[in-house]
Motif scaffolding. Structure first.
Motif, short mmCIF file in Angstrom:
data_model
loop_
_atom_site.label_atom_id
_atom_site.label_comp_id
_atom_site.label_asym_id
_atom_site.label_seq_id
_atom_site.Cartn_x
_atom_site.Cartn_y
_atom_site.Cartn_z
N GLU A 176 11.41 15.32 -51.04
CA GLU A 176 12.17 14.60 -50.02
C GLU A 176 13.07 13.54 -50.63
N ASN A 177 12.60 12.92 -51.71
CA ASN A 177 13.37 11.85 -52.36
C ASN A 177 14.15 12.34 -53.57
N CYS A 178 13.93 13.61 -53.94
CA CYS A 178 14.60 14.23 -55.08
C CYS A 178 14.49 13.38 -56.34
N TYR A 179 13.25 13.17 -56.75
CA TYR A 179 13.00 12.44 -58.00
C TYR A 179 13.06 13.35 -59.21
N VAL A 180 13.17 14.65 -58.97
CA VAL A 180 13.30 15.64 -60.03
C VAL A 180 13.96 16.87 -59.41
N ILE A 181 14.61 17.69 -60.22
CA ILE A 181 15.21 18.92 -59.71
C ILE A 181 14.54 20.13 -60.36
N PRO A 182 13.57 20.76 -59.69
CA PRO A 182 13.01 22.02 -60.19
C PRO A 182 14.06 23.11 -60.02
N VAL A 183 14.16 23.98 -61.01
CA VAL A 183 15.16 25.05 -60.92
C VAL A 183 14.49 26.41 -60.77
N LEU A 184 13.67 26.79 -61.75
CA LEU A 184 13.07 28.13 -61.69
C LEU A 184 11.81 28.23 -62.54
N GLN A 185 11.01 29.24 -62.21
CA GLN A 185 9.90 29.63 -63.06
C GLN A 185 10.42 30.70 -64.00
N TYR A 186 10.13 30.53 -65.27
CA TYR A 186 10.66 31.45 -66.27
C TYR A 186 9.89 32.77 -66.31
N VAL A 187 10.61 33.78 -66.66
CA VAL A 187 10.03 35.07 -67.05
C VAL A 187 10.28 35.19 -68.55
N LEU A 188 9.24 35.41 -69.31
CA LEU A 188 9.35 35.45 -70.77
C LEU A 188 9.71 36.85 -71.26
N PRO A 189 10.86 37.01 -71.90
CA PRO A 189 11.22 38.32 -72.47
C PRO A 189 10.74 38.43 -73.92
N VAL A 190 10.04 39.50 -74.22
CA VAL A 190 9.55 39.76 -75.58
C VAL A 190 10.02 41.15 -76.00
N ILE A 191 10.70 41.22 -77.13
CA ILE A 191 11.09 42.51 -77.71
C ILE A 191 10.24 42.73 -78.96
N HIS A 192 9.71 43.95 -79.10
CA HIS A 192 8.81 44.21 -80.23
C HIS A 192 8.93 45.65 -80.71
N SER A 193 8.49 45.88 -81.90
CA SER A 193 8.45 47.22 -82.47
C SER A 193 7.56 48.11 -81.62
N ASP A 194 7.90 49.39 -81.53
CA ASP A 194 7.03 50.31 -80.79
C ASP A 194 5.73 50.59 -81.53
N LYS A 195 5.59 50.01 -82.70
CA LYS A 195 4.33 50.12 -83.46
C LYS A 195 3.43 48.92 -83.23
N VAL A 196 3.89 47.98 -82.38
CA VAL A 196 3.14 46.78 -82.06
C VAL A 196 2.89 46.73 -80.56
N VAL A 197 1.70 46.32 -80.17
CA VAL A 197 1.38 46.11 -78.76
C VAL A 197 1.34 44.62 -78.49
N VAL A 198 2.16 44.16 -77.54
CA VAL A 198 2.17 42.76 -77.12
C VAL A 198 1.73 42.71 -75.67
N LEU A 199 0.70 41.93 -75.38
CA LEU A 199 0.16 41.86 -74.03
C LEU A 199 0.74 40.66 -73.28
N PRO A 200 0.93 40.79 -71.95
CA PRO A 200 1.45 39.66 -71.17
C PRO A 200 0.43 38.54 -71.08
N ALA A 201 0.91 37.31 -71.05
CA ALA A 201 0.03 36.15 -70.92
C ALA A 201 0.74 35.12 -70.06
#
Length: 513
Positions: free
Chosen positions: A475-500
């Motif tokens: 109501e008083n705008c003491y901060v401006i939230p913008v967005l929740q991030y989505v984390l992009p991860v690119i990896h080798s197809d020989k590696v398994v990376v799990l979401p966290a």
């Protein structure tokens, strides 16, 4: 469009070669071979090897590296739930006047010495001592008068802190080796750090890389990769080049258009998932930001959905408060609307217009998070249309921490706030509590509303209290939230990376495909 968690499923990652100047890496693996020496291009470097002191201790982006070497008192699963770490049991007494912690047995430090309850007590005492510079001292200092009985540690609750055990899985919540640290001192520890974690530090060059070797004596699941080289690559375009060329097997925090392009290339896969990081604009209680109309106008002028669609390719969740849908105090009823006409009306009430704009500086990183600088450019463009003229100042993330701790941020400063434990104290709380070194908005009205919540023992009342605080801040705008991030991860197809959901992309969590 905004993507949901289920839509963020794997789609392909990194070529298999390795090369790194100054490091001896044996033969880059060819296609068809498994990866023995994993190479990761991170977006941040390690300025300090003590994860419990100074600005580094509260930098969420460093935690994946720290967790490779050190262990928390309590560990956290990828879904934000908690599990035993170096403590196997923990809790308050019924009257909330004592805590009890059972220490894991049979654990060794990286130098082969035995880990024990003395290390737990020493680490907690050190964390609670203001002289050590632990940014979470105001939490750790609320317990004291420790005693050890076998492998059980007890302590008095000097001041009730409902989140103390959550902090044991969070920022600065690491156990360090008492005997070794006292022997080598802080400077010696920086040169040769040891922990109980899944990897040992084998080589380190400040600003360039760290090479990790698997800890054969690790008490938990053994890491899949014998060695891991983490390159510190702060430039997003350079991280893209690292993974596309095969010089790194994994990278993260790259532009989403590059993520979409790379995940479909042969030899590469991608995974993108919502994390506990909030893109926000700190507002400092100085200059024009003391005018409520200016603050509200700046917020109403931001089209968050458009930013997510155009700049983030749909990867993101617009926010109205500093609480994401996964957090305990998230209130879906709190909505801050995009309304540029209202922005113009508010500014006009304070004597501003497009012909006579209000002026201030906004600070931001460039390439630290996907589209951070571009996002601020877009926001500044939106502001210009309603009568706000903002000057963009670029700085490194380390500078942000330095300025924030000294309460010297510009009137507006873009930042990503991480809250892996999902508690409102570690999102809305510390970000907005003026006396905290993590906040820059310091008005008595807000401080008075937050203070009673720190020690509220009734959990339902505590969470509702934080929801009410979020509503008041909005109501008083003491901060401006913008967005929740989505984390992009690119990896080798020989590696398994799990979401966290914590956002911690740890080498020890990666597996062979």
């Amino acid at each position: 469009m905004t993507h949901t968690r289920r839509e963020f499923l794997q789609r392909s990652a990194t070529l298999a070669g390795i090369s790194l100047a100054g490091i001896s890496l044996v033969g880059a693996p060819a296609f068809g071979q498994s990866i023995k020496d994993l190479v990761i291009a991170y977006n941040v470097g390690v300025p300090s090897w003590d994860p419990t002191v100074g600005p580094s201790g509260v930098n969420p982006s460093l935690q994946s590296i720290y967790m490779s070497v050190f262990d928390h008192y309590i560990m956290q699963k990828p879904d934000l739930s908690f599990q035993p770490g170096l403590l196997t049991k923990w809790g308050f007494s019924d009257d909330k006047k004592k805590i009890s912690m059972t220490v894991r047995e049979g654990v060794k430090w990286h130098d082969g010495s035995a880990f024990g309850p003395e290390d737990v007590v020493w680490s907690l005492k050190r964390a609670g001592d203001p002289a050590t510079g632990n940014p979470g001292q105001f939490v750790w200092g609320k317990i004291g008068n420790y005693s050890i009985n076998g492998n059980v540690v007890t302590a008095d609750v000097l001041e009730f802190e409902p989140t103390i055990f959550k902090w044991m899985a969070f920022l600065t919540g690491y156990i360090l080796p008492k005997a070794y640290f006292e022997k080598v001192g802080a400077a010696g520890f920086e040169k040769a750090p040891i922990g109980t974690g899944p990897y040992k530090v084998e080589a380190y060059e400040r600003g360039a890389y760290v090479r990790l070797a698997a800890n054969k004596d690790y008490w938990g699941p053994k890491p899949a990769y014998e060695t891991v080289t983490i390159k510190f690559v702060t430039d997003a375009a350079s991280r893209v080049a690292e993974v596309e060329s095969g010089n790194a097997h994994v990278t993260l925090e790259i532009p989403y258009e590059e993520y979409d392009r790379l995940r479909n290339k042969p030899g590469l896969k991608g995974i993108a998932f919502p994390v506990s990081d909030v893109g926000m604009i700190f507002l400092n209680d100085i200059d024009v930001m003391l005018d409520k109309n200016v603050r509200l106008a700046a917020h109403h002028a931001i089209d968050k959905k458009l930013i997510i669609q155009r700049l983030m390719r749909g990867y993101g969740v617009p926010l109205s408060t500093l609480e994401t849908p996964e957090y305990a105090a998230y209130d879906p009823n709190l909505k801050f609307e995009y309304d540029p006409e209202k922005s113009k009306q508010l500014l006009a009430a304070s004597g501003y217009s497009t012909k006579k704009p209000v002026k201030f500086t906004i600070q931001t990183t460039k390439g630290f998070k996907p589209k951070d600088y571009e996002m601020i450019q877009a926001i500044v463009g939106m502001w210009r249309k309603v009568g706000i003229e903002a000057n963009i100042e670029i700085y490194e993330i380390a500078k942000h921490f330095e300025l924030r701790a000294a309460d010297q941020l510009a009137p507006a400063a873009f930042y990503n706030w991480g809250n892996a434990v999902g508690d409102p104290t570690t999102s809305t709380g510390f970000a907005m509590f003026g006396p905290s070194p993590h906040s820059v908005w310091d008005s008595k009205d807000l401080v008075d509303k937050i203070i009673p919540l720190w020690g509220e023992a009734d959990e339902a009342k505590r969470i509702q209290g934080w929801k009410d605080v979020s509503a008041y801040i909005m109501e008083n705008c003491y901060v401006i939230p913008v967005l929740q991030y989505v984390l992009p991860v690119i990896h080798s197809d020989k590696v398994v990376v799990l979401p966290a959901a914590t956002g911690d992309v740890q080498p020890a969590m990666m597996k062979h495909a």
